[in-house]
Design a protein around this motif. Structure first.
Motif, short mmCIF file in Angstrom:
data_model
loop_
_atom_site.label_atom_id
_atom_site.label_comp_id
_atom_site.label_asym_id
_atom_site.label_seq_id
_atom_site.Cartn_x
_atom_site.Cartn_y
_atom_site.Cartn_z
N SER A 8 2.28 -7.81 7.65
CA SER A 8 1.76 -8.07 7.06
C SER A 8 0.37 -8.87 6.74
O SER A 8 0.39 -9.68 7.31
N GLU A 19 -3.56 -9.03 -3.14
CA GLU A 19 -3.37 -8.32 -2.71
C GLU A 19 -2.87 -8.23 -1.31
O GLU A 19 -3.35 -9.34 -0.12
N CYS A 20 -1.86 -8.04 -0.88
CA CYS A 20 -0.57 -7.61 -0.42
C CYS A 20 -0.69 -6.17 0.61
O CYS A 20 -0.41 -5.29 -0.15
N SER A 21 -0.73 -6.05 1.70
CA SER A 21 -0.74 -4.83 3.08
C SER A 21 0.51 -4.74 3.29
O SER A 21 0.47 -5.74 4.43
N ARG A 23 1.45 -1.96 6.71
CA ARG A 23 0.58 -0.99 7.74
C ARG A 23 0.24 -0.17 6.20
O ARG A 23 -0.21 -0.20 5.93
N ASP A 24 0.27 1.23 6.31
CA ASP A 24 -0.69 2.12 4.56
C ASP A 24 -0.13 1.45 3.32
O ASP A 24 -0.66 2.46 3.24
N HIS A 25 0.54 0.29 2.83
CA HIS A 25 0.67 0.46 2.10
C HIS A 25 0.77 -1.04 0.81
O HIS A 25 1.06 -1.76 2.13
N LYS A 26 0.33 -0.93 -0.26
CA LYS A 26 0.16 -2.07 -0.45
C LYS A 26 0.65 -2.55 -1.79
O LYS A 26 1.04 -1.47 -2.95
N ILE A 27 0.50 -3.76 -2.64
CA ILE A 27 1.31 -4.78 -3.85
C ILE A 27 0.41 -5.59 -4.76
O ILE A 27 -0.55 -6.07 -3.08
#
Length: 147
Positions: A8, A19-21, A23-27
């Motif tokens: 991550s 901003e946390c990512s 793979r191709d996902h962010k939260i």
């Protein structure tokens, strides 16, 4: 089976927003306004509680049939005790992180109470996030200074 490496990236944005990512996902994680943030997302300790609950739900889904549990629905409420005085340096005796985390599991199933109780014990023992919290991994930090 070989070990898998999960990765991550977290990037501090304006204020307390992160901003946390993976793979191709962010939260987005943030702090509530009373803690200096803009409340655009949950804070990191809330995210830990969510990760624990989500992991337990996933373990339940993966193993219900194997344990002869007719899992119709599951909801987990979590709460953790954290003394902010530890993090803020106001009380050197206070633990910095959670001192206790409690899970309340609501399960809908027509399986026997005994089977459900054994299944919940299995979930608690098999959940990778629970294991990570219970048996802390070695933390290694590498510093790369950019100028």
């Amino acid at each position: 089976m070989a070990k898998e490496v999960f990765k991550s990236t977290t990037i501090l944005k304006e204020g307390m927003k992160v901003e946390c990512s993976a793979r191709d996902h962010k939260i987005v994680l943030d702090e509530p306004t009373e803690l200096g943030g803009t409340d655009l997302g949950m804070n990191p300790v809330e995210a830990v509680l969510c990760a624990l609950g989500a992991c337990k739900c996933i373990v339940a889904r993966c193993y219900a049939k194997l344990h002869r549990v007719n899992l119709q629905d599951i909801k987990i409420e979590l709460e953790g005790d954290l003394d902010p005085d530890g993090f803020m340096g106001k009380n050197p005796e206070a633990k910095i992180g959670f001192s206790e985390i409690r899970s309340k599991i609501y399960i809908k199933s027509n399986s026997s109470e005994e089977d459900i109780k054994k299944f919940i014990e299995f979930i608690d023992k098999t959940c990778p996030v629970a294991d990570t919290l219970t048996n802390s991994p070695k933390l290694v930090t590498e510093i790369e200074i950019e100028r």
